[in-house]
Design an enzyme around this catalytic site. Structure first.
Site, mmCIF file in Angstrom:
data_model
loop_
_atom_site.group_PDB
_atom_site.id
_atom_site.type_symbol
_atom_site.label_atom_id
_atom_site.label_comp_id
_atom_site.label_asym_id
_atom_site.label_seq_id
_atom_site.Cartn_x
_atom_site.Cartn_y
_atom_site.Cartn_z
ATOM 1 N N HIS A 28 104.988 -22.247 0.753
ATOM 2 C CA HIS A 28 105.895 -21.128 1.071
ATOM 3 C C HIS A 28 105.970 -20.066 -0.004
ATOM 4 O O HIS A 28 106.731 -19.110 0.133
ATOM 5 C CB HIS A 28 107.314 -21.638 1.313
ATOM 6 C CG HIS A 28 107.446 -22.497 2.518
ATOM 7 N ND1 HIS A 28 107.788 -21.993 3.753
ATOM 8 C CD2 HIS A 28 107.261 -23.819 2.692
ATOM 9 C CE1 HIS A 28 107.824 -22.984 4.626
ATOM 10 N NE2 HIS A 28 107.501 -24.112 4.014
ATOM 11 N N ARG A 32 117.758 -13.588 -0.474
ATOM 12 C CA ARG A 32 118.053 -14.004 -1.832
ATOM 13 C C ARG A 32 117.759 -12.875 -2.812
ATOM 14 O O ARG A 32 116.898 -12.033 -2.551
ATOM 15 C CB ARG A 32 117.194 -15.225 -2.199
ATOM 16 C CG ARG A 32 117.731 -16.514 -1.667
ATOM 17 C CD ARG A 32 119.091 -16.830 -2.226
ATOM 18 N NE ARG A 32 119.022 -17.283 -3.582
ATOM 19 C CZ ARG A 32 119.394 -18.497 -3.999
ATOM 20 N NH1 ARG A 32 119.878 -19.368 -3.141
ATOM 21 N NH2 ARG A 32 119.315 -18.830 -5.265
ATOM 22 N N LYS A 47 114.473 -11.556 12.452
ATOM 23 C CA LYS A 47 115.830 -11.584 13.029
ATOM 24 C C LYS A 47 116.347 -10.170 13.224
ATOM 25 O O LYS A 47 117.027 -9.863 14.203
ATOM 26 C CB LYS A 47 116.774 -12.375 12.115
ATOM 27 C CG LYS A 47 116.414 -13.851 12.041
ATOM 28 C CD LYS A 47 117.008 -14.581 10.840
ATOM 29 C CE LYS A 47 116.239 -15.883 10.609
ATOM 30 N NZ LYS A 47 116.535 -16.500 9.300
HETATM 31 C C1 26Q Z 1 111.184 -25.365 -7.184
HETATM 32 C C2 26Q Z 1 111.269 -26.072 -8.372
HETATM 33 C C3 26Q Z 1 112.487 -26.334 -8.967
HETATM 34 C C4 26Q Z 1 113.652 -25.859 -8.358
HETATM 35 C C5 26Q Z 1 113.581 -25.139 -7.181
HETATM 36 C C6 26Q Z 1 112.348 -24.901 -6.602
HETATM 37 C C7 26Q Z 1 112.280 -24.127 -5.352
HETATM 38 C C8 26Q Z 1 113.317 -24.196 -4.426
HETATM 39 C C9 26Q Z 1 113.285 -23.453 -3.279
HETATM 40 C C10 26Q Z 1 111.204 -23.316 -5.060
HETATM 41 C C11 26Q Z 1 111.173 -22.584 -3.910
HETATM 42 C C12 26Q Z 1 112.201 -22.634 -2.997
HETATM 43 C C13 26Q Z 1 112.242 -21.843 -1.776
HETATM 44 C C14 26Q Z 1 111.302 -21.015 -1.403
HETATM 45 C C15 26Q Z 1 111.444 -20.182 -0.204
HETATM 46 O O1 26Q Z 1 112.504 -20.115 0.414
HETATM 47 N N1 26Q Z 1 110.383 -19.487 0.199
HETATM 48 C C16 26Q Z 1 110.454 -18.612 1.350
HETATM 49 O O2 26Q Z 1 110.031 -19.356 2.483
HETATM 50 C C17 26Q Z 1 110.212 -18.597 3.659
HETATM 51 C C18 26Q Z 1 109.870 -19.504 4.828
HETATM 52 O O3 26Q Z 1 108.499 -19.723 4.881
HETATM 53 C C19 26Q Z 1 109.361 -17.350 3.636
HETATM 54 O O4 26Q Z 1 109.645 -16.592 4.781
HETATM 55 C C20 26Q Z 1 109.667 -16.521 2.389
HETATM 56 O O5 26Q Z 1 108.766 -15.442 2.298
HETATM 57 C C21 26Q Z 1 109.556 -17.401 1.162
HETATM 58 O O6 26Q Z 1 109.959 -16.685 0.005
#
Ligand code: 26Q
Length: 814
Positions: A361, A550, A661
């Protein structure tokens, strides 16, 4: 009509059941019950109905034997449940009537229903959209995650900046969970490994002296649209198998007496509020292994009950890994097959490969998970030894395939430089790897995992994201949904591609006017909310220009704010300037420790205050920062939006889903050629959106040249210089040198790593196009129709069908 559909309760039955619950659980007559009691009673009635349908569906042998998907994710963002469950079960109107006969309103009850905020943003919400779609497509699929006691923090803006407050969602939200104590699993941490040889000379590794944590499942029932299939989101809560140590307690060592218990319970205490941030934290490792181990033990146990062998596991179960956070599923499944069930490495590895698939992602380097070897091996010694073996075997293969390419082999290694690289582990082990938009999947192949792509090109695929559009269109915008149904029939509610029938009405005056009237009333509803929460009067006749997501530098909220500052200056210089009044709306949470993101929120808040104090400007230009952006709030915002800001630096946003959306609610995209914006452009045509900014090739060229200098823009672009001057003087009494510094010196490339200033002229020009187009209401409304009609491909139903066919190999059961 299906059996499930005919089981619907009448309003009278519902009100009787609610009365029964009130009496039984609260000893209250309907006339005396509090609103919380009525809320709980109504939810219990809906939950009972879900449980009945769940039972009916699961006692069907068909469902038990058919292949199902287990969707593993550290995050799910279901949002509020009551309204959605009622909608999917077809019980909205019966419950509304039942409540009104008891003297209550459905809206009041829905107002109490808390958001289950067990996720940060896009990735978590996508997981929930897919659970809805899996059930709606008649497929069997279960979500697996953690039952965080505290979800994503509640955001307050205090003294002009973000503060975080705990989100105690279970207080009311627990009504949607059922505890399944009998299905608890044990998870083992720490300890050591010992070799043991049996009489046939075979060596076995024995895991000793570990600490045990108990995982208790709490199930949330997930109905599909129509209510025929009810799947489960299984959330694990951690507890300790040991009580408090009475010996220590008796000696007055109260804290020590509780230590082990406390350690166990802390695991499911709170969601990490960071998205896209890597920091090797012990608790996060423990959270990951905790829910992975419990989920896989449950999966294997369930499978054995039906099939009595594990040889066919891959034929009955698909395991999907939502980003690398659940990557431990790979070594954990190997561990269970080998250690607990005596399988040899090769057959076990072959089953794991055929079962596991992985979605990436994000390609931001700071979000690619890496765990320090020392920490990992201390906490999970057996898993570490398994990952080492995967790594060793991979190294042998790589040497054969790429004998002369040492750098490439190093890049592909799973363990390197004292770190475990979870993305490489996933790509090496999964049978399918996908990105979340065409552009992003291309980058995965060409830039992030080129070696793996060379080796196994057929493994790589794309599934462009999709949304649970019934939530944001049918439920959140009933008038628009009603208009489409009146003109095109109800087919779009089960088949989003039928939205294209709405295109016929693009130039229909009457339809255009109705569309505009609906938008206006949605804007009025949002303006009331703003009045109540922000104390400002947003004019529903102004353009509602929305950026909700975000807060992250790559998403470039700063570009939007700089343009607002520029507009402010133009209006100050020339009060008769001919621009249509605009309300810029922001909603965004910043990770608690992300300094720059918090500064940007403070800048938005300061601009809002500064403009509010300026009567000459505020009628033409307003900034509203909406506190605590959440799934529920998004359901109020999307229907009221006219401009959808999707302005990330090209190449950085994997897909985006807010863009979808907003589009389906008729907003027009102002965006870069990034993520799914590229496909939105394909769906509606360039003339029906406002594109701007560098294309990805230009970004790459500029990066490679090393020639980018934000200073040049300071010096040569008068508008940029003026905005920077405003910023450096402070805004509404707050100093923003931090932001100025990040543009000139921060980042790796000598400032402005996301090229805000480089894209500023183009963004400004696109904003002028927005203004011009809005003045031609017939043109604007026609564009809006094209966007609604073109949004069908972005449904989660479509996305899930693609996953089912190309990745999971599962079929609908009903
Ligand atoms: C990783 C390591 C340590 C702590 C936290 C994390 C972590 C947590 C959440 C890394 C990434 C995320 C979330 C990522 C995310 O939300 N990505 C989004 O995913 C969506 C669904 O596919 C996409 O539409 C977005 O473009 C993308 O940013």
């Amino acid at each position: 009509m299906s059996e499930a559909m005919t089981m619907t309760m009448t309003a009278k039955e519902i009100s009787e059941r609610i009365e029964g619950k009130l009496l039984r659980y609260f000893g209250a007559e309907p006339g005396q019950a509090t609103v919380q009691q009525v809320y709980r009673a109504a939810c219990m009635v809906v939950r009972d109905e879900l449980a009945l349908r769940w039972k009916a569906y699961h006692s069907n042998g068909n469902a038990r034997n058919k292949k199902r998907v287990y969707y593993l994710s550290m995050e799910f963002l279901p949002g509020a449940s009551l309204k959605n469950n009622l909608f999917n079960l077809g019980l909205t109107e019966p419950l509304r009537q039942a409540l009104s006969s008891l003297g209550w309103s459905l809206e009041e009850l829905c107002g109490l229903d808390p958001d289950a905020g067990l996720g940060n943003g896009g990735l978590g919400r996508l997981a929930s959209c897919y659970l809805d779609a899996i059930a709606s497509q008649g497929m069997s699929g279960h979500g697996m995650s953690i039952c965080y006691e505290y979800g994503i923090f509640k955001q307050r803006i205090l003294d002009g900046g973000q503060t975080e407050e705990p989100d105690d969602w279970l207080d009311l939200g627990e009504v949607w969970l059922r505890e399944m104590e009998d299905e608890a699993e044990e998870v083992h941490f720490g300890g050591s490994l010992e070799e043991e040889w049996d009489d046939k000379g075979k060596m076995k590794l024995i895991h000793k002296d570990f600490t045990t944590v108990v995982a208790v499942p709490y199930d949330m029932l997930i109905p599909g649209y129509g209510g025929q299939v009810v799947n489960t989101l299984r959330l694990w809560k951690s507890t300790s198998p040991v009580g408090i140590d009475m010996k220590l307690f008796a000696q007055g060592k109260y804290l020590q007496a509780q230590k082990e218990k406390h350690m166990a319970e802390i695991i499911s205490k709170i969601l990490y509020p960071e998205d896209a941030h890597e920091e090797g934290k012990t608790l996060r490792i423990m959270q990951q292994y905790f829910f992975i181990s419990a989920s896989l033990q449950f999966l294997v146990r369930t499978h054995l009950k039906t099939f009595a062998t594990l040889d066919n596991l891959h034929e009955a179960a698909a395991i999907h890994i939502n980003d690398t956070h659940p990557a431990m599923a790979i070594p954990e499944l190997l561990r269970i097959l080998i250690d607990d069930h005596g399988m040899e490495w090769d057959p076990a590895w072959s089953i794991v490969k055929k079962t596991v698939s992985y979605t990436n992602h994000t390609i931001l380097p700071e979000a690619l998970e890496k765990w320090p070897e020392g920490l990992f091996s201390r906490l999970l010694p057996r898993l570490y030894s398994i990952v080492s073996e995967i790594n060793r075997r991979q190294a042998v293969d790589l040497l054969k395939t790429f004998p002369d390419r040492e750098a490439l082999r190093r890049e592909m290694a799973i363990i390197h430089n004292g770190e475990l690289r979870m993305a490489n582990l996933c790509v090496a082990s999964a049978h399918r790897v996908n990105g979340v938009s065409a552009l992003h999947s291309g980058l995965l192949r060409d830039k992030v995992f080129p070696g793996f792509y060379l080796m196994e090109p057929e493994k790589f695929t794309n599934v462009t994201n999709g949304i649970a559009y019934r939530r944001w269109l049918c439920q959140a915008n009933p008038r628009l949904s009603g208009l489409i149904e009146e003109l095109c029939g109800p087919g779009f509610k089960t088949d989003a591609s039928q939205l294209k029938d709405f295109l016929k009405f693009k130039d229909d005056k009457g339809v255009q006017e109705e569309l505009a009237a609906i938008k206006l009333s949605n804007k009025e509803r949002l303006a009331e909310y703003i009045k109540e929460h922000n104390g400002v009067t947003a004019d529903p006749r102004s353009i509602f220009d929305v950026q909700v997501k975000r807060l992250h530098e790559y998403k470039r909220q700063l570009l939007n704010l700089f343009h607002i500052m520029h507009l402010y200056q133009r209006l100050k210089e020339d009060p008769s300037l001919d621009v249509h009044p605009r309300t810029f709306l922001f909603g965004a949470k910043a990770a608690a420790g992300y300094y720059m993101a918090k500064e940007i929120i403070s800048l938005a808040a300061a601009l809002s205050r500064m403009i509010e104090k300026d009567p000459a400007v505020r009628e033409r230009l307003r900034v509203v920062f909406l506190e605590n952006y959440s799934v529920s709030l998004s359901e109020l915002i999307m229907p009221a939006a006219e401009v959808s800001e999707q302005i990330s630096l090209a190449g950085k946003e994997a897909s985006g889903t807010g863009n979808m959306k907003l589009m389906i609610n008729g907003a027009l995209t102002l965006g870069t050629m990034d993520g799914a914006n590229v496909e939105i452009c394909q769906a509606v045509g360039e003339e029906n959106m406002f594109l701007f900014g560098m294309r990805i090739e230009e970004v790459e060229a500029l990066q490679a040249s090393g020639a980018y200098s934000p200073w040049e823009y300071f010096r040569q672009d008068r508008d940029v210089a003026a905005v920077m001057k405003l910023l450096s003087g402070g805004i509404d009494g707050r100093d923003f040198r931090s932001i100025l510094n990040s543009l000139t010196t921060g980042g790796s490339g000598g400032g402005d790593p996301y090229f805000v200033l480089a894209d500023f002229p183009s963004y400004k020009e696109a904003q002028e196009r927005v203004d011009r187009s809005y003045r031609d209401q017939a043109l604007w409304n026609a564009m809006s129709v094209v966007n609604i009609a073109g949004a069908g491909v972005f449904s989660a139903d479509r996305a899930v069908r693609e996953y089912a066919e190309n990745i999971w190999h599962i079929k609908p059961i009903v």
